[in-house]
Design a protein around this motif. Structure first.
Motif, PDB file in Angstrom:
ATOM      1  N   ASN A   1       8.916   9.339  -6.298  1.00  0.00           N
ATOM      2  CA  ASN A   1       7.835   9.993  -5.475  1.00  0.00           C
ATOM      3  C   ASN A   1       7.197  10.958  -5.990  1.00  0.00           C
ATOM      4  O   ASN A   1       6.284  11.775  -5.563  1.00  0.00           O
ATOM      5  N   VAL A   2       7.559  11.727  -7.216  1.00  0.00           N
ATOM      6  CA  VAL A   2       7.221  13.042  -7.638  1.00  0.00           C
ATOM      7  C   VAL A   2       6.294  12.465  -8.718  1.00  0.00           C
ATOM      8  O   VAL A   2       5.254  12.829  -8.639  1.00  0.00           O
ATOM      9  N   GLU A   3       6.912  11.621  -9.755  1.00  0.00           N
ATOM     10  CA  GLU A   3       5.715  11.276 -10.830  1.00  0.00           C
ATOM     11  C   GLU A   3       4.709  10.240 -10.358  1.00  0.00           C
ATOM     12  O   GLU A   3       3.487  10.754 -10.656  1.00  0.00           O
ATOM     13  N   GLY A   4       4.904   9.443  -9.518  1.00  0.00           N
ATOM     14  CA  GLY A   4       3.909   8.515  -8.972  1.00  0.00           C
ATOM     15  C   GLY A   4       3.090   9.257  -7.996  1.00  0.00           C
ATOM     16  O   GLY A   4       1.953   9.150  -7.790  1.00  0.00           O
ATOM     17  N   GLY A   5       3.965  10.026  -7.370  1.00  0.00           N
ATOM     18  CA  GLY A   5       3.295  10.516  -5.941  1.00  0.00           C
ATOM     19  C   GLY A   5       2.124  11.524  -6.404  1.00  0.00           C
ATOM     20  O   GLY A   5       1.158  11.817  -5.689  1.00  0.00           O
ATOM     21  N   ALA A   6       2.565  12.213  -7.768  1.00  0.00           N
ATOM     22  CA  ALA A   6       1.423  13.034  -8.181  1.00  0.00           C
ATOM     23  C   ALA A   6      -0.135  12.252  -8.238  1.00  0.00           C
ATOM     24  O   ALA A   6      -0.898  12.726  -7.868  1.00  0.00           O
ATOM     25  N   LEU A   7       0.088  11.264  -8.959  1.00  0.00           N
ATOM     26  CA  LEU A   7      -1.151  10.371  -8.982  1.00  0.00           C
ATOM     27  C   LEU A   7      -1.751   9.719  -7.768  1.00  0.00           C
ATOM     28  O   LEU A   7      -3.042   9.773  -7.498  1.00  0.00           O
ATOM     29  N   ALA A   8      -0.787   9.551  -6.889  1.00  0.00           N
ATOM     30  CA  ALA A   8      -1.448   9.044  -5.438  1.00  0.00           C
ATOM     31  C   ALA A   8      -2.272  10.497  -4.967  1.00  0.00           C
ATOM     32  O   ALA A   8      -3.259  10.247  -4.269  1.00  0.00           O
ATOM     33  N   ALA A   9      -1.619  11.473  -4.937  1.00  0.00           N
ATOM     34  CA  ALA A   9      -2.419  12.703  -4.417  1.00  0.00           C
ATOM     35  C   ALA A   9      -3.578  12.892  -5.197  1.00  0.00           C
ATOM     36  O   ALA A   9      -4.587  13.366  -4.438  1.00  0.00           O
ATOM     37  N   MET A  10      -3.588  12.890  -6.573  1.00  0.00           N
ATOM     38  CA  MET A  10      -4.856  12.939  -7.274  1.00  0.00           C
ATOM     39  C   MET A  10      -6.015  11.915  -6.611  1.00  0.00           C
ATOM     40  O   MET A  10      -6.927  12.291  -6.532  1.00  0.00           O
ATOM     41  N   ALA A  11      -5.432  10.711  -6.505  1.00  0.00           N
ATOM     42  CA  ALA A  11      -6.401   9.643  -5.938  1.00  0.00           C
ATOM     43  C   ALA A  11      -6.966  10.000  -4.871  1.00  0.00           C
ATOM     44  O   ALA A  11      -8.202   9.828  -4.480  1.00  0.00           O
TER      45      ALA A  11
END
Lengths: 291, 422
Positions: B46-56
């Motif tokens: 949720n940190v690594e992948g979550g960062a991209l979800a947040a950017m999206a």
């Protein structure tokens, strides 16, 4: 006139089954045929060359394959009788008129069946974790040394068996309970008059009356055990090492991890033949016992 | 009339089948500008992948273009996307660390982004014609964490600067002291992965597995490293169940009962957030012959045939714009791959020091790690066959007593030869 009516019925019958037939051909028969074809190729998911029987020749010299097959058989031989005995015991108890709290007991015993095998694997992995698992912690509290639940192959198999019985009992129990309730009461009444005790009634009335159900339960359990995958995948991932890698997992590993789909298809065909043989033997025995 | 009814029924049932079979590909049908939806496959926690979800999400807020982030486990990513590509229905974008040659012709050229946004070219994957098929989104490196509380309690020193780095023997001796003087259960855990173990082997002087005269082989130091590793798996220093049976080392370390954890930079953000019951620190890894870390990382790829190629390219260009990239890197704890990007990780002193240590580890690592990583990444995309995780699988088997170390090395080399040798 009658022939006409018959014809019309034929058409309707066809119309009703056609959906099933199309679905069956598309999603069962066709992939099956493809599987047979792939087993004669070196298909990697990209290109396939016909290589004849090479996959099968390699397969029958492959130690890992025999190991996986042996382990699958061992698992089946152990799990099927255990499953049968446990589900029989529980269903006999649950239809017994002296048992109290049947309703709640049924829900409790049925609950594991509702849980996905993957989740069951995760639960058992957590409980039987070697270093920080719940069971070893509890054992530690009463002064017993931790047990190597996951790094010892036989212990790991025991945990898998335990999880299988925990998860699989409910389904068999359901089938057996309805069979048990269908045994005519008059048999038992007659036995009572003859002065038979509970054990005698069980051996001479209950068990023989359950015969058709037993055949079905055993056949289904064997097929299910031979194809066990999801629960083991999440519980031990075939470990320790490859000690508890069963056939379907072996197929998965060769097919997907190593992208050797032709070879994996060949293993699937062997599994298919084994299951087919077993089903045929089972049916033969059942037929003979009917006469 | 009857005939008509029957044929209607037949038609209906056929349609039902077709509809069920194709329900997945209806997204190309509606093409109104407003309805554009990018499918972005992401793996990572949720940190690594979550960062991209947040950017999206930020991108959607700014432009109105909807991005559906689909979370896929690392181990499933290659298979999932391969199936989608083969069905002619690929996602628009993906963040992935694994590839499949099936994708090769469907991957869009990312040359313009690479050049315009000054992304590190040495980390990009190019095909035989020099087309850029994947650009890095983050860089990872292997490293060591310790439970500072346990070390302090035992009064054991650990290297603070690059000048007093420990050897493996010194490191193991330190772990033994910690085990003696505290109630720690184990000295060290290491992720069950090729990538981490190879790092240790590099430190022992191994050159990894390489091709020589059409066959894969390795140098004798690999065996030395492996023997050392096997010796450590004695249920005292290292719990055997992690490598032989796949128990989770990360949660063991987080429990506070393990003195050290051989993992990597991607853990920092997670530890910062989730370890509350003890103090941890990133420290320099031990060496035997040379210092080494191992590089890893994820790539961004774009697929042709998704129906939204242009929008996908726009999103990628937006993502790699310096400010946005810095934001993503800081959210996800990425080591940056865009030149000149300055990332504020917002992780406090211990965290900042940890990132510094990783930068130093990479700078002084034996070049073999970077070389092998680049080779393997390209092979993943160009070689039809794959050895899978042959090295790990063979080591695990050996550790479980199913084969000797020599056989493990021999079988690993054979698997690589079979998959990669032309």
């Amino acid at each position: 006139m009658t022939t006409r009516r018959k014809d019309k019925n034929h058409k309707w019958a066809l119309a009703f089954v056609i959906v099933n037939m199309v679905l069956f051909t598309l999603f069962f028969a066709w992939p099956g045929v493809l599987g047979v074809y792939y087993s004669f190729t070196d298909y990697t998911g990209i290109s396939a060359n016909f290589i004849g029987l090479e996959n099968y020749v390699n397969l029958f010299q492959d130690k890992s394959f025999y190991k996986a097959m042996g382990r699958t058989f061992l698992y089946t031989v152990l799990s099927v009788p255990l499953l049968y005995v446990f589900s029989l015991l529980i269903s006999v108890l649950l239809v017994n008129k002296y048992t109290k709290g049947k309703g709640i007991a049924k829900i409790i015993f049925f609950f594991p069946w509702l849980i996905s095998p993957l989740v069951a694997g995760v639960i058992f992995r957590w409980m039987f974790g070697e270093s920080f698992g719940f069971i070893n912690y509890a054992l530690g509290l009463i002064g017993i040394d931790p047990i190597s639940w996951s790094s010892d192959g036989n212990m790991a198999l025991m945990v898998v068996l335990f999880a299988t019985i925990w998860g699989g009992t409910a389904f068999n129990m359901l089938i057996m309970m309805s069979a048990l309730m269908n045994i005519p009461k008059s048999y038992y009444e007659a036995a009572d008059i003859d002065g038979a005790n509970g054990w005698q009634k069980f051996l001479n009335i209950t068990l023989p009356s359950l015969k058709p159900t037993t055949f079905m339960v055993i056949l289904l359990s064997v097929i299910h055990s031979m194809k066990e995958f999801a629960m083991v995948q999440s519980l031990t991932n075939g470990g320790p090492g490859t000690d508890n890698t069963f056939l379907v997992q072996y197929i998965y590993q060769t097919g997907f991890d190593q992208r050797n789909i032709g070879y994996a298809s060949a293993v699937s065909m062997v599994l298919f033949v084994i299951l087919l043989l077993f089903a045929l033997i089972n049916m033969k025995v059942e037929e003979r016992s009917k006469i | 009339m009857k005939k008509l009814k029957i044929s209607l029924l037949l038609l209906l049932s056929l349609m039902l089948v077709v509809v069920t079979a194709c329900s997945n590909s209806d997204k190309t049908a509606k093409d109104g500008k407003k309805d554009v939806k990018l499918q972005f496959f992401v793996s990572g926690d949720n940190v690594e992948g979550g960062a991209l979800a947040a950017m999206a999400k930020k991108y959607t807020d700014e432009t109105g273009v909807e991005i559906e982030v689909v979370d896929v486990p690392y181990s499933d990513m290659a298979t999932r996307i391969t199936n989608m590509v083969q069905a002619g229905n690929p996602p628009a974008l993906a963040r992935t660390s694994g590839f499949n040659p099936v994708w090769k012709d469907s991957l869009g050229d990312l040359d313009s982004t690479l050049k315009d946004k000054s992304v590190r070219e040495d980390l990009a994957i190019k095909d035989e014609e020099g087309k850029v098929k994947a650009i890095p989104i983050d860089l990872t490196a292997v490293g060591l964490f310790i439970n500072k509380d346990l070390f302090d309690k035992a009064g054991v020193e650990y290297p603070q600067t690059e000048d007093d780095i420990w050897t493996w023997d010194e490191f193991v001796a330190a772990l033994e002291t910690v085990l003696d003087k505290t109630d720690a259960r184990y000295g060290l855990v290491m992720d069950q992965s090729d990538h981490r173990l190879s790092t240790m082997l590099y430190q022992f002087g191994s050159k990894g597995f390489y091709e020589e005269n059409g066959k894969y082989t390795t140098n004798p130091e690999t065996k030395k490293g492996l023997e050392y590793f096997f010796k450590l798996n004695d249920n005292k220093i290292m719990p055997k169940a992690v490598w032989s049976a796949g128990e989770d080392p990360s949660s063991m370390f987080k429990s506070g009962q393990v003195a050290a954890y051989y993992s990597g930079v991607w853990q920092i953000k997670d530890f910062e957030k989730n370890i509350k019951n003890f103090e941890w620190a990133s420290v320099y890894m031990p060496y035997e012959k040379v210092r080494a870390t191992n590089l890893g990382g994820n790539y961004i790829v774009k697929f042709e045939g998704s129906g939204v190629e242009e929008e996908a390219q726009k999103f990628i260009d937006w993502l790699y714009t310096k400010e946005n990239y810095q934001e993503a890197a800081s959210l996800g704890g990425y080591l940056p791959v865009v030149e000149g990007a300055e990332v504020d990780y917002g992780v406090g002193e211990a965290g900042t020091k940890a990132y510094e240590i990783y930068q130093n580890e990479m700078a002084s690592s034996d070049p073999i790690a970077a070389k092998l990583k680049a080779e393997r990444d390209v092979l993943q995309l160009t070689s039809e066959k794959t050895p899978g995780s042959a090295i790990k699988d063979n080591i695990v088997k050996a550790l479980n007593g199913e084969q000797s170390i020599d056989d493990a090395i021999k079988n690993s080399a054979e698997a690589l030869t079979k998959a990669y040798s032309k």
